[in-house]
Design a protein around this motif. Structure first.
Motif, short mmCIF file in Angstrom:
data_model
loop_
_atom_site.label_atom_id
_atom_site.label_comp_id
_atom_site.label_asym_id
_atom_site.label_seq_id
_atom_site.Cartn_x
_atom_site.Cartn_y
_atom_site.Cartn_z
N LYS B 40 -8.17 -37.17 37.03
CA LYS B 40 -8.86 -37.41 35.83
C LYS B 40 -7.93 -38.52 35.14
CE LYS B 40 -8.48 -33.31 34.99
NZ LYS B 40 -8.01 -32.51 35.47
N SER B 41 -7.09 -38.09 34.65
CA SER B 41 -6.00 -39.20 33.24
C SER B 41 -6.10 -40.32 34.37
CB SER B 41 -4.92 -38.46 33.53
OG SER B 41 -5.07 -37.14 32.95
N THR B 42 -5.61 -40.26 35.30
CA THR B 42 -5.39 -42.55 35.82
C THR B 42 -6.77 -42.63 35.88
OG1 THR B 42 -4.11 -40.98 37.47
CG2 THR B 42 -4.92 -43.20 38.16
N PHE B 84 -6.38 -39.39 23.30
CA PHE B 84 -4.58 -38.76 23.89
C PHE B 84 -4.62 -37.57 24.36
CE2 PHE B 84 -4.08 -43.24 22.08
CZ PHE B 84 -4.14 -44.21 23.55
N GLN B 85 -4.65 -37.37 25.59
CA GLN B 85 -3.85 -35.90 25.85
C GLN B 85 -2.60 -35.69 24.64
OE1 GLN B 85 -3.60 -35.10 30.13
NE2 GLN B 85 -3.38 -32.75 30.11
N ASP B 86 -1.97 -36.43 25.13
CA ASP B 86 -0.43 -36.21 24.43
C ASP B 86 -0.66 -36.97 23.13
OD1 ASP B 86 -0.66 -38.80 24.62
OD2 ASP B 86 1.43 -38.61 25.78
N ALA B 160 -11.73 -39.23 26.47
CA ALA B 160 -11.09 -37.73 25.78
C ALA B 160 -10.42 -37.46 26.57
CB ALA B 160 -11.82 -37.27 24.81
N ASP B 161 -9.22 -36.82 26.60
CA ASP B 161 -8.50 -36.52 28.15
C ASP B 161 -8.38 -35.12 27.45
OD1 ASP B 161 -6.96 -36.18 30.02
OD2 ASP B 161 -6.05 -37.72 30.00
N GLU B 162 -8.35 -34.07 28.33
CA GLU B 162 -8.49 -32.92 27.63
C GLU B 162 -8.43 -32.69 26.62
OE1 GLU B 162 -7.96 -30.64 30.10
OE2 GLU B 162 -7.59 -32.18 32.07
MG LIG Z 1 -4.80 -34.97 32.97
#
Ligand SMILES: [Mg+2]
Ligand SMILES: Nc1ncnc2c1ncn2[C@@H]1O[C@H](COP(=O)(O)OP(=O)(O)O)[C@@H](O)[C@H]1O
Lengths: 292, 220
Positions: B40-42, B84-86, B160-162
């Motif tokens: 997913k993130s990729t 970003f997820q982070d 939006a990532d997670e």
């Molecule tokens: Mg991910």
């Protein structure tokens, strides 16, 4: 425009690392000051050697007993040589007179000399570009072949030593200037490199948010410029102190030093160079900025 | 708006996504789901040009990503807001500055920035935290700062990532409402999540990934 914000980022970063940056500025200033001093020395050596050709002359002593016709031929042949700027013919009588002029009150030494022992001569001023060892040697050899010339005389030793002193001083100073400049650029480079690494995370985020290369580079180029020009100002101040002490204090005690010249263009040149060094160091430190 | 055609991305010979084809229309809100490591993130990283696909072609709006000049990347990214997820918040800057940076990058002047940022902070309900620093905020608040930064530049696409990764379900529901609101204004939204709650009963398209493969499409 983002440039105002770039200035803000630059000054924030400069302030955050103020002690390291102060150290960088002082190092840059010391380097630039040493470059200035070296330049001052070469400049004056160069100036002194430039004045030499005007004083340098070659003497041709003629055989005794040349007729007027023969002497005229010799002078004409000498004048044909491309290196010759100016000739002055000195007759035997003139030579004696000049010697008497030199001796002044001691001219009694010459009393009792029956016949004038001095030879007639030609004093030659060479063209500026011909006053160097190779040309003068070649000239002397050529001229000696002319019939009627007994001897050619010039300060060979003198010419040799001036030439090698100038050469050594120039080579030495040039290498010193190159090494010092590289050092100064390196100081700027590493200051910016450190600032860049400190903010690597932040820059990565800026890139992902759509920052251009210009936006990323600008604060660091400003930082580099500020470091460079601060070093430039400090070194210009030191150079001014040097100039002041040398020309207002030391020359009062040792007047001969008045012949030294400190070109005032040094000051603006220092500031300009320090700015370029700052920008150059920053640009090298940043390298190519990639987005993917 | 987003078009993937037979896209494959390798990380050291291991494919993170394999032969992926899908499209997202302008104004749509879609979900990418699947277990951790599904890719997913990729996929999102390929959209915001953080990763380059090894095979296949990707088109974002009218831009063919394989033909884009590197110097144009910043301008394309300005059309894509990313949560970003982070998070990627700047810990040494307050909430206001964290959001404002997205506008400063675009060369906007301080006067305009002030107004614009405060309006967005009001929308994500963080106006009262404008002067706080990220580390002094709760997870949900940090998430909203990231969302505010992603949308303040009015991008055409929001990724939006997670976005509800570490949030309790009430807070997560608030975030979801926010995305719907943003989507209602016309922004195309892509959300990567492994949390079913996020897309259940939304009626939106959900792409299911597993082991780098697109294994299905359903309605939430
Ligand atoms: Mg991910
Ligand atoms: N930078 C990377 N280097 C090597 N492998 C990676 C990298 N990023 C992701 N991967 C691998 O690619 C696969 C897909 O990862 P990712 O897209 O993060 O999945 P998801 O977001 O669905 O959890 C995983 O197997 C992961 O280990």
């Amino acid at each position: 425009m983002y440039i105002l914000y770039s200035f803000r980022l630059a000054f924030q970063s400069l302030w955050r690392e103020k002690w390291i940056n102060l150290l960088s500025v002082l190092t840059i200033a010391a380097g630039l000051f040493m470059i200035t001093l070296t330049f001052f020395v070469v400049y004056n050596i160069d100036l002194a050697t430039k004045k030499l050709p005007a004083r340098f002359s070659v003497m041709l002593y003629l055989n005794d007993g040349l007729s007027e016709q023969e002497t005229g031929d010799v002078i004409a042949l000498v004048k044909k040589n491309n290196a010759v700027e100016q000739t002055r013919y000195i007759t035997k009588d003139k030579a004696l007179q000049e010697l008497k002029g030199v001796l002044k009150n001691a001219d009694y030494i010459l009393e009792g000399l029956g016949e004038n022992p001095l030879p007639a001569s030609i004093e030659i001023k060479l063209k500026k570009e011909s006053v160097n060892i190779e040309s003068v040697k070649k000239f002397a050899a050529d001229i000696k072949k002319i019939k009627g010339i007994a001897e050619v005389e010039y300060g060979e030793q003198f010419l040799n030593s001036i030439h090698s002193i100038k050469g050594m001083a120039e080579a030495g100073s040039l290498s010193l200037i190159i090494v010092m400049s590289a050092g100064v650029i390196f100081v700027c480079y590493s200051a910016i490199k450190i600032a860049f690494y400190r903010r690597k995370e932040e820059i990565e985020t800026f890139k992902l948010l759509g920052a251009t290369r210009g936006f990323i580079r600008a604060p660091f180029v400003i930082e580099g410029s500020v470091l460079g020009i601060s070093g430039g100002i400090a070194s210009a101040a030191a150079a001014f102190a040097f100039y002041y002490v040398l020309f207002y204090k030391v020359t009062a005690a040792i007047p001969i030093l008045k012949i030294l010249v400190f070109p005032l263009e040094t000051f603006p040149a220092l500031l300009l160079c320090s700015l370029l060094i700052g920008i150059g160091g920053a640009v090298i430190a940043l390298g190519r900025i990639r987005f993917s | 708006m987003i078009h993937f055609s037979n896209v494959t991305k390798f990380y050291e010979k291991q494919a993170a996504v394999k032969n992926i084809t899908f499209s997202v229309e302008k104004g749509e809100m879609v979900f990418m789901t699947g277990p951790s490591g599904a890719g997913k993130s990729t996929l999102l990283k390929i959209i915001y040009l953080s990763e380059k696909p090894d095979e296949g072609s990707v088109t974002i709006a009218e831009w063919d990503l394989s033909k884009i000049k590197e110097s144009s990347i910043p301008f394309l990214r300005r059309n894509i807001g990313v949560v970003f997820q982070d998070f990627r918040l700047l810990d040494n800057r307050n909430v206001f500055d964290n959001v404002a940076i997205a506008l400063r990058i675009r060369g906007m002047l301080d006067g305009e920035i002030q107004e614009w940022v405060m309006e967005i902070l009001k929308m994500v309900n963080l106006r009262h935290k404008a002067d706080s620093f990220p580390l002094a905020l709760s997870g949900g608040e940090q998430q909203r700062v990231v969302i505010a930064r992603a949308i303040v530049g009015e991008p055409t696409i929001l990724l939006a990532d997670e976005p509800t990764g570490n949030l309790d379900s009430d807070t997560a529901a608030g975030i979801t409402r926010l995305f719907k609101e943003i989507n209602a204004r016309g922004t195309t939204v892509v959300i990567a999540t492994h949390n079913k709650e996020l897309y259940r009963n939304t009626g939106r398209r959900v792409f299911r990934l597993d082991g780098g493969n697109m294994v299905g499409e359903e309605l939430g």
